[in-house]
Design a protein around this motif. Structure first.
Motif, mmCIF file in Angstrom:
data_model
loop_
_atom_site.group_PDB
_atom_site.id
_atom_site.type_symbol
_atom_site.label_atom_id
_atom_site.label_comp_id
_atom_site.label_asym_id
_atom_site.label_seq_id
_atom_site.Cartn_x
_atom_site.Cartn_y
_atom_site.Cartn_z
ATOM 1 N N PRO A 1 -12.420 -1.730 2.199
ATOM 2 C CA PRO A 1 -12.268 -3.154 1.870
ATOM 3 C C PRO A 1 -13.584 -3.913 2.024
ATOM 4 N N PHE B 1 -9.787 -6.244 6.789
ATOM 5 C CA PHE B 1 -11.117 -6.679 6.421
ATOM 6 C C PHE B 1 -11.741 -7.599 7.475
ATOM 7 N N PHE C 1 2.552 -4.727 13.495
ATOM 8 C CA PHE C 1 3.454 -4.348 12.414
ATOM 9 C C PHE C 1 4.223 -3.104 12.789
ATOM 10 N N LEU D 1 -5.616 0.069 6.441
ATOM 11 C CA LEU D 1 -6.460 0.416 5.307
ATOM 12 C C LEU D 1 -6.997 -0.844 4.623
ATOM 13 N N GLY D 2 -6.164 -1.875 4.570
ATOM 14 C CA GLY D 2 -6.574 -3.095 3.893
ATOM 15 C C GLY D 2 -7.360 -4.040 4.793
ATOM 16 N N VAL E 1 -0.946 -10.944 14.220
ATOM 17 C CA VAL E 1 -0.546 -11.080 12.826
ATOM 18 C C VAL E 1 -0.858 -12.490 12.344
ATOM 19 N N ALA F 1 3.870 3.765 7.957
ATOM 20 C CA ALA F 1 3.346 3.497 6.617
ATOM 21 C C ALA F 1 2.792 2.080 6.546
ATOM 22 N N LEU F 2 3.553 1.177 7.136
ATOM 23 C CA LEU F 2 3.158 -0.222 7.163
ATOM 24 C C LEU F 2 1.835 -0.399 7.900
ATOM 25 N N ALA G 1 -1.058 1.145 5.999
ATOM 26 C CA ALA G 1 -1.479 0.328 4.863
ATOM 27 C C ALA G 1 -2.236 -0.904 5.357
ATOM 28 N N ARG G 2 -1.720 -1.495 6.410
ATOM 29 C CA ARG G 2 -2.373 -2.694 6.923
ATOM 30 C C ARG G 2 -3.775 -2.362 7.432
ATOM 31 N N SER H 1 -4.109 5.419 -1.468
ATOM 32 C CA SER H 1 -2.975 5.050 -0.619
ATOM 33 C C SER H 1 -1.661 5.458 -1.276
#
Ligand code: ATP
Ligand code: ATP
Ligand code: MOO
Ligand code: MG
Ligand code: MG
Lengths: 350, 235, 241, 235, 350
Positions: free
Chosen positions: D197, D179, D121, D176-177, D70, D169-170, D173-174, D222
């Motif tokens: 991304p 990069f 996460f 998915l984003g 992280v 979910a976290l 989402a992470r 999303s």
């Protein structure tokens, strides 16, 4: 302070419909079989459950009525839940002080109050402990102290003494009785122990399957139970029947001769287990009511014994001395005779 | 991790860490992330509680909306922030015209960028923890006369303690590693807005070994902070 | 140290440092990190009381920041394309100059496992080739070079910037990449460069824009465009403009 | 967000979304992130459980270690992955020499990169939730003869349900984003490794409007996924 | 199956040190005041708490001894915790089937077993319900079914019947007693209800403050309590004293004349509350032991009343009919005389 409530509410598929009225300083005991709806009733009074219909008025002020529903925090209630639910992160003192603090007391005042409540219930020395460090009975007393500490107008106690040991229980019960007599508010206490109910309450409300089956002052309920469950709790034998005349009632065990009664028609007859005498052979004497019986179970309690009998398919309870159990060599399956004098039998219309 | 360690030029590590940009960047990172976590806690905990106790469609969609900044590539998030709070932004322009202050390219912007990316992690983690807490305690507190605020601060908060710490650790770590939104929204000025990840990026441009050295320093700091805090506060 | 708020209406708002006395704010392409950092330090030494604040990033991000009102006195971009994002009248109070050029070069791992000797070798389908993305200057340049030579190599990835492209080679993941000459120079022994003849090559120019008439700003801009700047840029592998 | 919406050129949106790279990128993103979340669940839940029930220094430091990905700027994370699993990497080289397969530049690498950044996460959020679950249920299950595995699957898992969903979910989402690690470790090739991304970032380099259009499409996806799943599975 | 345990363990600052031995099929009831350490003892036997010293051996096999400590899952125990702790996410049937499934039964077998256990406790129709949809007493029966369903070698029940209503309780108790008689394993049941203990157990163990104070078969303990707490629970009056000869014991309330005894020296005397007669005036007759007394409290229980008396600072309990309470106009503070016939008094060495 008075309580005037008509509670119609439901939890899942289960519905209660109970009316309660209580005068200033009254203590109402609610009794009934498991699953009768006692806890549901308390939750509805506390505001944790919405009414489907009816009302809750305390001192003339509506807490719930029609679409009105005051949130629990805005009702002056104190609730002791059956599974005490002490806050695990607070000490015993912190738990008890929580209510006074929430209602605006200063930290010192709340702590002093908590100390006093804990002391009154004999758990002052546990004040620093977390709930996880208390025994079951200790936790229950702390929870009781927490409910008492808020000076609620309506005090709701759900099985407040069930986890107490037999030497602590009478003391706490007596203390609570004295406290409630002086306390200027209405108390509704749910209990399974008739002794609790008789000691604490001015009025008994028996609930079965969501509905009230009998209400009255203890003396009346004890003398004249109106359902088998109530009879069981107050420790009487009860049979339903019809009275053709002033001396007999026809019941499931045959005609029962009574001490004499005025009414005719549908009738209850009741008598105490201690009034039942047991005989190895059919007795011939003054005893008017005599039935052949089979022993179902024998329970020894201290110096006396309760003998559960089967009389032609109906249950009959007899209480005899522990000595008789040995003499008569009572054990499940034994066959014998049970007798009750007519003077011991009460009959009243149902 | 192992790969990284295996390829590190340990000898040069010391030299790299003495580069003048290193400590200001780490200091800035530590300061801004602490502010960010504090803000996460103050703003995010109540929100998490409301979400955990709310029912119905609004809460569901609000919860989904919270994940937006997570899904958005951080650089795009930075652009969005710029468009909102920049001197020409929707919010930024009236503020600039009225007070003459503008956010971007200041340490405050760094905090805002970090808040934007780390808040969702905090809120969603804390919400999950709060939902695992028995709701009957809320009810009991209510019958004892506690207001919703008091129930929140005295009951929900302490009972969700471990979850809140997890959430804070997560948000802190995320803020510490944040790069894209920061460089876009706050710029990359050494000493003012150049946080450790930005310094790593710059170093990467001409000296990968230096970048790795800096990354290791960051990791060390984060391990120490998290290890020590957790060691102290949790069992 | 900057011009007064006249630039408020220029759209480029070249007054980021207005009132911050003696600070020249420079936004520069990341590929210029090394030479510009050195130049800024030297300039600060020579000019007491002047501070040069540097922010490096992708040319387009920087242009976008300028368009959104970022404080800026000097902007150095890699390639001309990012300038399109600036407002039309951005540099009307200042000036513009070209500070460097760059050409495309093939980079291979030091041991050159694919045996790449020239542009034609990239046609080998067994080679894993990495290029910059179509949208960034180095990607556009590489595409142009390849198209002119009529070669379509086996491309495994189109990296977002030239450093990422180079990294794939330094770590040996790709057999060849097309990057800038300056990158091959700054990577030193981590890569082997294979030059592309000028005839087949394209050139990228590095424009420098300044947004005010403030003497410190103009002074720094002239310093970078002057001999000192040229020397530093050449040392970093850039070609003279 | 608002800034973003306010500046969107709605008219051109349709055109941008019909660009040929858009749908392959979104499809790849959806596929890889789903695999990533599934792996997070399979690998991360047991780890979270162990961490939540473990005491002592080892667990504390393991927990801190979990936050490393992280904190690490994702690009550095990608470099670390390359050093480990690349063709010349500590693990990657022997594998490549033995089997001739290499991970980078494949969709598998995308998943690995996403896993690297999103797993922490997931684990930390789930751990927080599991710690809020009454440990006495574990004890009761043990006295009923349940093995640790059974306690985990039949007691801890369902009781931490909401927390696990939050964590998933976290993590989703992470992922998915994600990069930086993806571009560095898996590269960026349309159709194979170019996730949404990456497409956004590439587009941002010369046409911000196109980038914004793509971002909005991602957000929509999303929001829909999270909103619908939550709507269905949670109250 | 036999149990041989010597448990020395602690929770926080509290320590227990209890030895327990039980033969095949034995049922041991553990009684004692709140906080005595009963639950702590059960947890140590279940393996939830480590022993500081001592051992737990079942059937000769060591579960804990020295550094050995079998985890709960590896002990064949069934534990019913006082706060039942049903799994909130499983149905009643799922909860009961959890144990058999954990121990390897097929899904069908486990479900059939669960149905049977629930039916035996009268809660079969609640099989589909979640714990949150059960009343307190219903939940307790489901938890009991869950503990019974694993056929443990050591069954540990912590207040298994405390939430049951008075009509359900005797039935469940009788069913449990029958079940435990046939059940091939050792049961340790903690209870506050002497009736539970007497009905279910072969052996009573009284614990106070972490240590055993009296052990024995029910008949012996009931006849000869050795601490005031035990006497209280079994419903006897107990005084400590010294026997100078075979007819008297000198106690705190003065000399008590007994029915005759062999021993001399330190001695207990006990007699039943029902043996205590109350007189408005000092009686003159055959009753040998007569004391002036003050009424502390009167508790009506069904048809009889328990009168708590103060005799020169010592507590004395009398049980009389409800009628006598009215006749004698008993109420707290009343002064009267209490008498016990010598033949009703037992003395035994302490
Ligand atoms: N969600 C539900 N769906 C259906 N029935 C329910 C639900 N919740 C509770 N019940 C039923 O409501 C009835 C009343 O429960 P309540 O807790 O009020 O009983 P109680 O009188 O307090 O019993 P106890 O003496 O056992 O505590 C029970 O029969 C219970 O099974
Ligand atoms: N962590 C602790 N620190 C100190 N004392 C503790 C701790 N945990 C428990 N105790 C004490 O240990 C004693 C024994 O508790 P236990 O639960 O075994 O009692 P019990 O005999 O089951 O009582 P009850 O009849 O009330 O259930 C209690 O006095 C309790 O206060
Ligand atoms: O300034 Mo860049 O890194 O060539 O886009
Ligand atoms: Mg109840
Ligand atoms: Mg206990």
């Amino acid at each position: 302070m008075t309580l005037d409530a008509r509670v119609r509410a439901h939890r899942g598929g289960f519905a209660v419909d109970v009316a309660l009225e209580a005068a200033d300083r009254a203590v109402v005991a609610v009794l009934g079989p498991n699953g009768a709806g006692k806890t549901t009733l308390l939750h509805a009074l506390a505001g944790l459950l919405r009414l489907d219909e009816g009302h809750v008025r305390v001192d003339g002020q509506a807490w719930a009525e029609g679409r009105l529903h005051l949130e629990p925090a805005r009702r002056a209630v104190g609730l002791l839940a059956a599974d005490h639910l002490l806050f695990p992160h607070l000490s015993a003192r912190g738990n008890v002080a929580f209510g006074p603090r929430s209602r605006g007391a200063s930290r010192e005042a709340a702590h002093a109050r908590a100390e006093a409540e804990l002391a009154a219930l004999g758990v002052r020395e546990l004040a620093e402990r977390r709930p996880g460090q208390l025994s079951h009975g200790q936790a229950q007393r702390v929870a009781l102290a927490r409910a008492l500490a808020t000076d609620p107008r309506l005090l709701l106690l759900d099985e407040p003494l069930s986890a107490l040991d037999p030497s602590t229980r009478p003391q706490v019960r007596a203390g609570l009785a004295a406290r409630l007599r002086d306390y200027d508010g209405v108390t509704v206490v749910v209990t399974h122990d008739p002794l609790d109910a008789l000691t604490l309450a001015d009025q008994l409300v028996f609930v079965e399957d969501g509905a009230v089956v009998q209400v009255g002052p203890p003396s009346e309920v004890v003398a004249r139970p109106r359902t088998p469950y109530v009879a069981h709790v107050v420790g009487l034998n009860l049979f339903a029947g019809t009275a053709p005349d002033g001396t007999r009632v026809e019941t499931g065990v045959g005609p029962v001769v009574t001490g004499g009664h005025e009414h005719r028609g549908a009738s209850w007859v009741s008598f105490a287990p201690t009034a039942v005498a047991l005989y190895p052979q059919e007795p011939h004497g003054s005893t008017r009511n005599v039935w052949p019986a089979r022993v179902v179970a024998v329970e020894l309690a201290g110096q006396s014994a309760r003998v559960r009998l089967d009389v032609g398919g109906e249950a009959l309870l007899a209480e005899v001395t522990a000595g008789s159990v040995a003499t008569l060599r009572l054990q499940p399956g034994s066959r014998l005779w049970a007798g009750v004098k007519a003077t011991e039998v009460t009959a009243y219309p149902s | 991790m192992l790969g990284l360690l295996a390829r590190t030029d340990w000898g040069a590590l010391g030299t790299h860490l003495r580069a003048p940009v290193v400590w200001p960047a780490i200091r800035l990172s530590v300061l801004t992330t602490l502010v960010t976590v504090a803000l996460c806690f103050v703003l995010g905990t109540p929100l998490a509680w409301l979400l955990s106790r709310a029912r119905g469609a609004v809460a569901t969609w609000l919860r989904a909306l919270m994940t937006v900044p997570v899904v958005l590539p951080p650089v795009v998030g930075g652009v969005a922030l710029l468009m909102a709070f920049g001197r020409r932004g929707v919010v930024g322009r009236p503020v600039f015209e009225a007070f003459g202050v503008s956010l971007p390219f200041t340490p405050t912007a760094v905090v805002l960028a970090q808040l934007f990316v780390s808040m969702p992690f905090f809120v969603l983690a804390v919400e999950g923890a709060m939902r695992s807490v028995d709701e009957r305690y809320d009810a009991v507190a209510a019958t004892l006369g506690a207001s919703p605020l008091r129930i929140f601060t005295r009951v929900a908060l302490p009972l969700a303690g471990p979850g809140i710490l997890s959430g804070a650790a997560l948000a802190w770590a995320r803020a510490l590693g944040e790069f894209g939104a920061t460089i876009t929204f706050a710029g990359n000025f050494a000493g003012t807005t150049q946080t450790a990840p930005l310094a790593v990026y710059v170093a990467l441009q001409n000296d990968p070994q230096a970048a790795i050295a800096l990354s290791l320093a960051m990791l060390l700091v984060s391990l120490l902070v998290l290890g020590l805090l957790r060691g102290r506060w949790l069992r | 140290a900057c011009s007064p708020a006249t630039s408020e209406d220029t759209g480029a708002s070249g007054t980021g440092s207005a009132g911050s006395g003696g600070t020249v704010t420079v936004l520069a392409a990341a590929s210029l990190t090394e030479p510009l950092t050195a130049l800024a330090e030297a300039y600060e030494q020579d000019h007491d009381g002047v501070r040069v604040a540097l922010s490096f990033g992708s040319s387009t991000t920087l242009a976008q920041q300028i368009a959104e009102g970022a404080p800026v006195d000097v902007y150095a971009s890699a390639g001309e394309s990012a300038l399109d994002l600036l407002p039309a009248d951005a540099a009307q109070d200042g000036g513009r100059a070209t500070i460097a050029r760059n050409t495309v070069e093939i980079a291979t791992p030091p041991d050159n496992p694919g045996g790449v000797a020239g542009l034609q070798d990239l046609a080998d389908r067994d080679l894993d080739v990495v290029l910059c993305a179509e949208t960034v200057p180095c990607g556009k340049a590489a595409d142009e070079v390849l198209e002119r030579a009529g070669i379509s190599p086996h491309v495994v990835s189109r990296e977002v910037d030239v450093k990422a492209t180079l990294t794939k080679v330094t770590l040996g993941e790709a057999d060849a990449a097309m990057v800038y000459h300056s990158d091959v120079v700054s990577a030193g022994s981590d890569v082997t460069g294979v030059e592309i003849p000028d005839a087949d090559n394209v050139t990228l120019t590095y424009p420098l824009l300044w947004f005010s008439t403030d003497p410190d700003v103009v002074g720094f801009a002239q310093y970078v465009t002057g001999d000192a700047g040229r020397a530093a840029l050449e040392k970093a592998g850039f070609l003279a403009p």
